[in-house]
Each structure stands twice: as C-alpha cells, then as structure tokens.
Design a protein around this motif. Sequence first.
Motif, PDB file in Angstrom:
ATOM      1  N   LYS A 228      82.231  80.065  25.750  1.00 17.18           N
ATOM      2  CA  LYS A 228      82.964  81.096  26.485  1.00 17.18           C
ATOM      3  C   LYS A 228      82.097  81.736  27.561  1.00 17.18           C
ATOM      4  CE  LYS A 228      83.563  85.226  24.952  1.00 17.18           C
ATOM      5  NZ  LYS A 228      83.942  86.427  24.185  1.00 17.18           N
ATOM      6  N   ARG A 229      80.860  82.066  27.225  1.00 24.14           N
ATOM      7  CA  ARG A 229      79.959  82.707  28.185  1.00 24.14           C
ATOM      8  C   ARG A 229      79.675  81.805  29.377  1.00 24.14           C
ATOM      9  NH1 ARG A 229      75.479  85.418  24.095  1.00 24.14           N
ATOM     10  NH2 ARG A 229      76.604  87.362  23.658  1.00 24.14           N
ATOM     11  N   VAL A 230      79.450  80.517  29.097  1.00 22.28           N
ATOM     12  CA  VAL A 230      79.146  79.577  30.178  1.00 22.28           C
ATOM     13  C   VAL A 230      80.358  79.393  31.084  1.00 22.28           C
ATOM     14  CG1 VAL A 230      78.558  77.189  30.715  1.00 22.28           C
ATOM     15  CG2 VAL A 230      77.351  78.381  28.885  1.00 22.28           C
ATOM     16  N   LEU A 231      81.529  79.154  30.494  1.00 20.44           N
ATOM     17  CA  LEU A 231      82.737  78.955  31.298  1.00 20.44           C
ATOM     18  C   LEU A 231      83.068  80.208  32.107  1.00 20.44           C
ATOM     19  CD1 LEU A 231      85.119  76.990  28.900  1.00 20.44           C
ATOM     20  CD2 LEU A 231      83.668  76.099  30.714  1.00 20.44           C
ATOM     21  N   SER A 232      82.937  81.368  31.502  1.00 16.37           N
ATOM     22  CA  SER A 232      83.228  82.617  32.206  1.00 16.37           C
ATOM     23  C   SER A 232      82.300  82.792  33.397  1.00 16.37           C
ATOM     24  CB  SER A 232      83.089  83.814  31.258  1.00 16.37           C
ATOM     25  OG  SER A 232      84.043  83.761  30.225  1.00 16.37           O
ATOM     26  N   TYR A 233      81.031  82.459  33.203  1.00 15.09           N
ATOM     27  CA  TYR A 233      80.061  82.579  34.303  1.00 15.09           C
ATOM     28  C   TYR A 233      80.428  81.631  35.439  1.00 15.09           C
ATOM     29  CZ  TYR A 233      75.779  82.015  36.998  1.00 15.09           C
ATOM     30  OH  TYR A 233      74.882  81.934  38.032  1.00 15.09           O
ATOM     31  N   TRP A 234      80.732  80.382  35.094  1.00 18.81           N
ATOM     32  CA  TRP A 234      81.072  79.412  36.139  1.00 18.81           C
ATOM     33  C   TRP A 234      82.309  79.850  36.917  1.00 18.81           C
ATOM     34  CZ3 TRP A 234      80.374  74.531  32.573  1.00 18.81           C
ATOM     35  CH2 TRP A 234      79.011  74.242  32.465  1.00 18.81           C
ATOM     36  N   LEU A 235      83.291  80.395  36.216  1.00 15.83           N
ATOM     37  CA  LEU A 235      84.510  80.824  36.903  1.00 15.83           C
ATOM     38  C   LEU A 235      84.257  82.053  37.767  1.00 15.83           C
ATOM     39  CD1 LEU A 235      87.165  80.295  34.071  1.00 15.83           C
ATOM     40  CD2 LEU A 235      86.751  78.872  36.089  1.00 15.83           C
ATOM     41  N   ARG A 236      83.390  82.944  37.315  1.00 11.59           N
ATOM     42  CA  ARG A 236      83.097  84.151  38.100  1.00 11.59           C
ATOM     43  C   ARG A 236      82.403  83.814  39.416  1.00 11.59           C
ATOM     44  NH1 ARG A 236      81.998  86.635  33.083  1.00 11.59           N
ATOM     45  NH2 ARG A 236      79.757  86.203  33.276  1.00 11.59           N
ATOM     46  N   GLY A 238      82.922  81.099  41.016  1.00 15.56           N
ATOM     47  CA  GLY A 238      83.789  80.198  41.770  1.00 15.56           C
ATOM     48  C   GLY A 238      83.459  78.732  41.621  1.00 15.56           C
ATOM     49  N   GLN A 239      82.803  78.378  40.522  1.00 16.40           N
ATOM     50  CA  GLN A 239      82.419  76.987  40.297  1.00 16.40           C
ATOM     51  C   GLN A 239      83.621  76.177  39.828  1.00 16.40           C
ATOM     52  OE1 GLN A 239      79.153  75.501  40.610  1.00 16.40           O
ATOM     53  NE2 GLN A 239      80.503  73.737  40.520  1.00 16.40           N
ATOM     54  N   SER A 240      83.882  75.054  40.502  1.00 11.29           N
ATOM     55  CA  SER A 240      84.977  74.187  40.061  1.00 11.29           C
ATOM     56  C   SER A 240      84.554  73.459  38.785  1.00 11.29           C
ATOM     57  CB  SER A 240      85.334  73.171  41.149  1.00 11.29           C
ATOM     58  OG  SER A 240      84.213  72.362  41.449  1.00 11.29           O
ATOM     59  N   LEU A 241      85.486  73.268  37.875  1.00 11.18           N
ATOM     60  CA  LEU A 241      85.170  72.674  36.582  1.00 11.18           C
ATOM     61  C   LEU A 241      85.704  71.251  36.497  1.00 11.18           C
ATOM     62  CD1 LEU A 241      86.023  75.721  34.279  1.00 11.18           C
ATOM     63  CD2 LEU A 241      83.810  75.078  35.225  1.00 11.18           C
ATOM     64  N   ASP A 242      84.910  70.372  35.917  1.00  9.57           N
ATOM     65  CA  ASP A 242      85.283  68.972  35.741  1.00  9.57           C
ATOM     66  C   ASP A 242      86.067  68.850  34.433  1.00  9.57           C
ATOM     67  OD1 ASP A 242      85.428  66.240  35.241  1.00  9.57           O
ATOM     68  OD2 ASP A 242      83.474  65.827  36.125  1.00  9.57           O
ATOM     69  N   LEU A 243      87.395  68.868  34.532  1.00 10.55           N
ATOM     70  CA  LEU A 243      88.230  68.900  33.326  1.00 10.55           C
ATOM     71  C   LEU A 243      88.041  67.684  32.423  1.00 10.55           C
ATOM     72  CD1 LEU A 243      90.335  70.478  31.755  1.00 10.55           C
ATOM     73  CD2 LEU A 243      92.104  69.274  33.027  1.00 10.55           C
ATOM     74  N   PRO A 244      87.995  66.432  32.969  1.00 11.84           N
ATOM     75  CA  PRO A 244      87.793  65.283  32.066  1.00 11.84           C
ATOM     76  C   PRO A 244      86.524  65.406  31.227  1.00 11.84           C
ATOM     77  CG  PRO A 244      88.511  64.522  34.213  1.00 11.84           C
ATOM     78  CD  PRO A 244      88.231  65.995  34.353  1.00 11.84           C
ATOM     79  N   MET A 245      85.444  65.928  31.817  1.00 15.01           N
ATOM     80  CA  MET A 245      84.206  66.090  31.057  1.00 15.01           C
ATOM     81  C   MET A 245      84.333  67.229  30.056  1.00 15.01           C
ATOM     82  SD  MET A 245      80.971  65.382  33.563  1.00 15.01           S
ATOM     83  CE  MET A 245      79.899  65.473  32.139  1.00 15.01           C
ATOM     84  N   LEU A 246      85.036  68.287  30.457  1.00 13.02           N
ATOM     85  CA  LEU A 246      85.172  69.445  29.564  1.00 13.02           C
ATOM     86  C   LEU A 246      85.951  69.116  28.301  1.00 13.02           C
ATOM     87  CD1 LEU A 246      85.853  72.489  31.929  1.00 13.02           C
ATOM     88  CD2 LEU A 246      83.842  72.078  30.519  1.00 13.02           C
TER      89      LEU A 246
END
Length: 295
Positions: A228-236, A238-246
């Motif tokens: 949760k902490r890592v994803l929240s940081y990336w979203l804050r 503005g980092q795009s997330l690689d959904l297939p890897m996630l």
Amino acid sequence: CRSDWFEKQPQLHGIPTVTAYDLALRQVRVFLTSLFSAQRAARILDEYPGKYLQPVLCNPRFLNVLANINQHTPLENVGAALRRLVETLIQRELQQGGESAVSSSDLEYALARLAVEDKATVPYEHALRLLGGEAALTTGVRAGLLFINGTGVRFTYQLFRSYFAAVWMNQAAVTWQSMQSRNDFYLIFLCLAGISSTPDDLVISIYHEYPELAINCLVTDVSVLTVKRVLSYWLRIGQSLDLPMLTHVNRLPEALVSMMREETWSIRQTAHGILQMLPVDYLSLIHISEPTRPY
C-alpha cells in the motif's frame, strides 16, 4: 551422524549409513506439488523471485528445512525464506556441535563480511581473518554454508553469498548503490527486501532505476502495508503503473481496498480503477464480513 565427524572411515564399519545426493528438479517439483499444489510448485520453481531458490531446494537437507518453515515464511519471499533456513542450519549445528567458541550472531556477522569480498572464492588465510578464526569456519562448513575449496573458502551456493551480502547491507546500513556493480545485485536486493524492517523505503528508492526489480520485491509476499505504501507513493508522484506486472503481487487486492479507504480522493479513484481492471480469476473474496460501502 555425518561421516566427516569421524577421523577414520573404518570407525563406521557395521553401522548402516545413508548418502544423500542432490535431487533432480523434477523430483523437487513432484514433492512441492504433493505438499502444496501444481500451481504453487510452478510459481516457486519457474517464476521470479521464487526461482532463485532452485539450487538449495535440490539439496535434500535444505528442502526439508524449507518445507517445514513454509507455514510461517512463504518460499516466494527469497530473503525471508533464506533467513529462516540459515538460522535453522546454524542453530542446529551449534546445538549438535556442543560447546562452540562462536555465537549465532557473531557467525552471521562473520559470514556477511566474507560475502562482500570481491571474489567468490577467498584465499584461506584471508577468509580466516574475515571470519575471526577456525571456530566460525568450522561451524559454517558443518552447517552447509561454506566449502573449503583447495586453498580457498567459498559459500556452498551463490545464493548464500548473495543473502549474506544483503545481511551486511542491512546491518552496516550500506547503500544499494555500493553493490550495483556486482553480478548478483538483483538477487542481493531481493534478499534485502525480504529481511529489511523498511522494505517500502527500499522499493521506493530503487524504482526509478530498476522498475522491474522494484515490482519483483513486492512479489516476494511482503506485507499489505508495504504494498500500500509503495503504490500510494507511486500514484502521488504521478508514476504510471505496469498492470500486467502488478498482477503478480500477492497482496495487491487487499492493498488497493485499504487505499480506497484511507487515501486522498484521487488516489482512491485510481485504486478503484485498478481493482476493476484486475483479471477476475485473480481477485479473491476479501473483507467479505464487512458491510459494503461506497468509495
């Protein structure tokens, strides 16, 4: 008992003995399938980061220990699984070896010092100085962690060398940049993420230069809070997330649900969108006992 405990082989005359050889990978797969499931066995043996454990899983002694500790430490978490394996091997050796001049913590520190040497095989006399004497060397060899190779000393598996390098980084507060030039850097960092008390900080610090490594650290079955902490940081940021890897992150649905409760409106909306895009067969029934509420 082990045959090398006796100075002369004839002393074993008349005593039934068993010699253990490394298992073939197919035998390990059959064992893990019977213990868990075919899907779980494939994840451990064929996919990263669990795939790194292949060499030690082929060792019957280590396989037995890892199978027993799996209930508390998932094998997919390479660092945590190796820590439990190493602790068990050292403790058993110290108990069976009687009085020893080296403690478990001192031996771990000594092995970590040896692991950060530039070469895999360290000259015998230099290795003795790094280890602090014969007691640590003998215990390390008997525990199956070290091997005396002619005039040098090395770890029995590269995996152990990488793990103890991660231990050194964790204990000495060494930055990951200092290990960047090593061929096993990727594995060292995976191990470090599994034993560190602040894995979220580690993953965040490395994401920009090694995004795939950062994602794989989350695959190692770290806590929901870390994900949760890592994803929240990336979203804050503005980092795009690689959904297939996630989708390989075991705790992703739980982390997203937690984010939808606690984060800002924009992050809650993004987390909700990611949750909706996940494959149906990947989602699990979570928090089913709680009343449904809008987010």
